[in-house]
Design an enzyme around this catalytic site. Structure first.
Site, PDB file in Angstrom:
ATOM      1  N   SER A 536       5.793  -8.140  -2.188  1.00  0.00           N
ATOM      2  CA  SER A 536       5.440  -7.013  -3.041  1.00  0.00           C
ATOM      3  C   SER A 536       3.968  -6.642  -2.803  1.00  0.00           C
ATOM      4  O   SER A 536       3.600  -6.306  -1.692  1.00  0.00           O
ATOM      5  CB  SER A 536       5.728  -7.359  -4.501  1.00  0.00           C
ATOM      6  OG  SER A 536       5.725  -6.212  -5.299  1.00  0.00           O
ATOM      7  N   ASP A 621      15.883  -1.656  -4.385  1.00  0.00           N
ATOM      8  CA  ASP A 621      14.599  -1.975  -5.005  1.00  0.00           C
ATOM      9  C   ASP A 621      13.991  -0.711  -5.613  1.00  0.00           C
ATOM     10  O   ASP A 621      13.758   0.273  -4.916  1.00  0.00           O
ATOM     11  CB  ASP A 621      13.663  -2.562  -3.946  1.00  0.00           C
ATOM     12  CG  ASP A 621      12.406  -3.179  -4.532  1.00  0.00           C
ATOM     13  OD1 ASP A 621      12.073  -2.881  -5.694  1.00  0.00           O
ATOM     14  OD2 ASP A 621      11.757  -3.963  -3.818  1.00  0.00           O
ATOM     15  N   HIS A 656      14.432  -5.796  -6.023  1.00  0.00           N
ATOM     16  CA  HIS A 656      13.101  -6.336  -5.772  1.00  0.00           C
ATOM     17  C   HIS A 656      13.086  -7.857  -5.681  1.00  0.00           C
ATOM     18  O   HIS A 656      12.290  -8.425  -4.947  1.00  0.00           O
ATOM     19  CB  HIS A 656      12.157  -5.879  -6.889  1.00  0.00           C
ATOM     20  CG  HIS A 656      10.710  -6.025  -6.557  1.00  0.00           C
ATOM     21  ND1 HIS A 656      10.103  -5.308  -5.554  1.00  0.00           N
ATOM     22  CD2 HIS A 656       9.737  -6.804  -7.101  1.00  0.00           C
ATOM     23  CE1 HIS A 656       8.811  -5.628  -5.494  1.00  0.00           C
ATOM     24  NE2 HIS A 656       8.573  -6.533  -6.415  1.00  0.00           N
TER      25      HIS A 656
END
Length: 683
Positions: A536, A621, A656
């Site tokens: 991320s 995501d 995610h």
């Protein structure tokens, strides 16, 4: 590991005319995009096909250390013990309760237990994320929410625990939160706007159609969240951006009434309220940064909404100690602090001298896992280190006595003393001392070994050292593991965070590079033996340092990486963009545009040699869109001058957090470890 030794040719995404040649990869669900992602997945599988035996061996090793059938530590609440049970072969834990023993023990009575929820049956082999899991105050109903795609949009359910009947609530675009009022009939939940921001609070009464809108937050920087206070007597509606908060409160016994504002928002003022007792009197407790960036603690009378000028200082601001959180029980106030890069638990028993919890390791992770019942004499701490499996410790609030209630088992041959956990300090380019947490085999001290370096460095999040069953598969093979606690994280307080955001973001990358150079200079590892990883915002970190110092690393893993930073921040219609202005800046401002463009990984790919790279994305995501990874890989394929492996793996049924099942997750780890081990010449 060189691509030239492999037979398949890598996919090539055709650049289009315009300022962003790979913007066409943002056209979700088109045949061209799906074909490209499928081709990349096929290429990744072909390139790593020879690793299948290694991956299977890693998977079995990791799985073999985990107690697959286990019972969680039961939590007492009212007339029941609540707990989960994992069973070998199942992807998810089942949720249970049983009557609470009269002797006050935590002994589960399996003959009298009730199965509350079985996610295995609900998943049906696909993706499943459990959002809310909230039992009503009268223990008669369970409110829960499920995401079955990975996009973090949830469906809401209420289960009658006596009959087993399940009702699906007829609401769309929910963030998954569900908060009970004390009548056990009223539920508050949040709805998402077009950018997937929780922005509207709704109130639903069981047995009635529809829901009433309670609050709407028009400012795109602010997220909305509703929760019950520690006392369970109040509800809080918290509106917060990255820099500013506003809280509204409501007596949980009168859910049809209106929320009242505790203190109107003031730019830069962050405050977080809770409700409990002080010297036997009900009080509001407010953690606030109005006296300094490391926060202080205030209290105020338990009026419906005491005025800001009624706040009284209880714990003052300290320049070297960050007040991260607080937990309230009837008999004590427990502060979660951060000092010298380490978490500290400080307990203030009512009417007694405050004390700090004593612990055995020099570098560790510690937090309040469960404050248990408000009137109870204990709380639970979770404690672990890089070489010490997680423990749940019961803390007696009055005197600080600790009891280890449960330690995460490690099956097979494992001795924590075979590994050494250390804290090192690197010197950054501007002279700042940056902490590193390191674990390696005791036998490897003094030797140059392969090393896996992990980093994040954003949002003030602290990467405290944690234990990993899977990581033992690296350590046993002589691969050391380290965490670079770079600026942008919260390890050394709020100032550490601010020194790695907005105009200071380059510090994050400089710190990570300094940590790598320090580990090399100290002879712990060498550049050709160094793997790096982040996910991320940590994927942004990996992308930036690969552009800036590709010579320093042998291989890298970037998971759901935020690498198309500039284009994402220029699109306010994407999820999270507007609220992220406080973290990265708004590139509509020329100086911010130039600043982000100077480090954004996608923008700064150049004609140079790069280390071997595995990039992982999630098609569903909603936080970091799949195309960020796809565009980055496409540009790398065009410009990089080496023949090192460049692989893109897009999970087409995940978001995610990757795949949702525990065995699915272990197989993902095995794939990544196989890539690292072969790249470092260990496999």
């Amino acid at each position: 590991m060189s691509a030239s030794t492999l037979t398949p040719s890598p996919p090539r995404a055709q650049p289009h005319a315009g300022t962003d040649p790979y913007a066409w990869l943002q056209d979700r669900d088109t045949p061209e995009v799906l074909a490209y992602l499928d081709a990349e997945n096929a290429y990744q599988q072909a390139c790593l096909a020879h690793q299948a035996p290694l991956r299977e061996a890693l998977f079995e090793q990791i799985k073999g250390r985990i107690l697959e059938t286990d019972l969680s530590l039961p939590s007492p609440w009212g007339p029941y013990l609540y707990y989960t049970r994992t069973t070998a072969g199942d992807e998810y834990a089942r949720h249970y309760r049983c009557p609470r023993p009269a002797d006050g023990s935590l002994q589960v009575d399996e003959r009298a237990e009730t199965l509350l929820l079985d996610p295995n049956a609900l998943a049906e082999g696909g993706f499943l994320s459990l959002g809310a899991f909230s039992v009503s105050p009268d223990h008669q109903r369970l409110a829960y929410s499920l995401d079955t795609a990975g996009g973090e949009v949830y469906t809401l359910y209420v289960k009658d625990l006596a009959s087993g009947a399940v009702a699906t609530l007829p609401f769309d675009d929910c963030d998954g939160s569900m908060t009970w009022a004390n009548d056990s009939q009223t539920l508050f939940f949040a709805e998402l706007d077009d950018t997937q921001r929780p922005w509207r609070l709704r109130r639903h009464t069981l047995g009635q159609a529809g829901a009433q809108t309670v609050f709407e937050e028009p400012d795109g920087r602010f997220f909305l969240h509703c929760y019950r206070t520690s006392s369970e007597r109040q509800l809080v509606l918290l509106l917060n951006s990255k820099t500013t908060c506003e809280a509204w409160v409501l007596d949980a016994a009168t859910p049809q009434a209106d929320f009242a504002c505790l203190a109107p928002r003031q730019e830069g003022h962050e405050y977080f309220p809770d409700h409990g007792q002080l010297d036997g009197q009900w009080q509001w407790f407010i953690r606030s940064n109005q006296h300094g960036i490391n926060f202080a603690l205030f209290h105020a009378p338990a009026d419906r909404a005491p005025r800001h000028d009624q706040w009284q200082l209880l714990v003052p601001h300290r320049d070297t100690v960050m007040l991260e959180d607080l937990s309230l029980n009837a008999g004590a106030i427990t502060l979660s602090l951060r000092e010298g890069g380490l978490p500290i638990i400080e307990v203030h028993p009512q009417g007694q001298t405050a004390y700090r919890v004593q612990l055995p390791d020099a570098a560790y992770s510690l937090y309040v896992q469960d404050s248990l019942e408000f009137a109870g004499p204990h709380l639970r701490l979770r404690y672990e280190a890089l070489n010490r499996p997680a423990q749940v410790r019961q803390l007696t609030l009055a005197d600080g006595a600790q009891t280890v209630l449960k330690q995460t088992p490690v099956l097979g041959a494992f001795d924590a003393d075979d590994y050494v956990s250390e804290r090192l300090w690197a010197t950054a380019a501007d002279g700042t001392q940056v902490p590193i947490s390191l674990v390696r085999r005791r036998a490897d001290q003094g030797r140059c070994v392969p090393l896996y370096l992990y980093g994040y460095g954003a949002y003030g999040e602290s990467l405290d050292p944690w234990f990993s069953h899977a990581r033992l598969s690296l350590l046993e093979r002589g691969v050391a593991f380290a965490i670079a606690h770079v600026r942008g994280g919260g390890e050394l307080g709020e100032a550490w965070y601010r020194a790695g955001k907005q105009a200071h973001k380059q510090n994050t990358f400089d710190d990570f590079i300094a940590c790598a150079e320090h580990l090399i200079a100290q002879g712990v590892t060498a550049a050709e033996r160094l793997a790096i990883s982040g996910g991320s915002a940590g994927g942004l970190l990996i992308g930036a340092v690969l552009n800036q110092r590709p010579d320093l690393f042998r291989c890298a893993i970037a998971e759901v990486p935020f690498v198309d930073t500039l284009n994402t921040m220029l699109d306010p219609d994407l999820p999270l963009t507007v609220t992220e202005y406080d973290e990265w800046g708004n590139p509509e401002e020329p100086e911010v545009y130039a600043r982000i463009k100077a480090y954004a990984p996608y923008e700064n790919v150049k004609a140079q040699a790069y280390p071997a790279l595995l990039v992982v994305a999630g098609y569903n995501d909603s936080r970091v869109q799949y195309w960020e990874a796809a565009k980055w890989v496409a540009r790398l394929r065009t410009l990089k001058t080496d023949d090192n492996l460049l692989l893109l793996k897009t999970e087409m049924d995940a978001g995610h957090g990757g795949m949702s099942g525990r065995y699915q997750a272990l197989r993902d780890v095995a794939l990544e470890y196989g890539f690292v081990l072969e790249s470092l010449g260990v496999a």
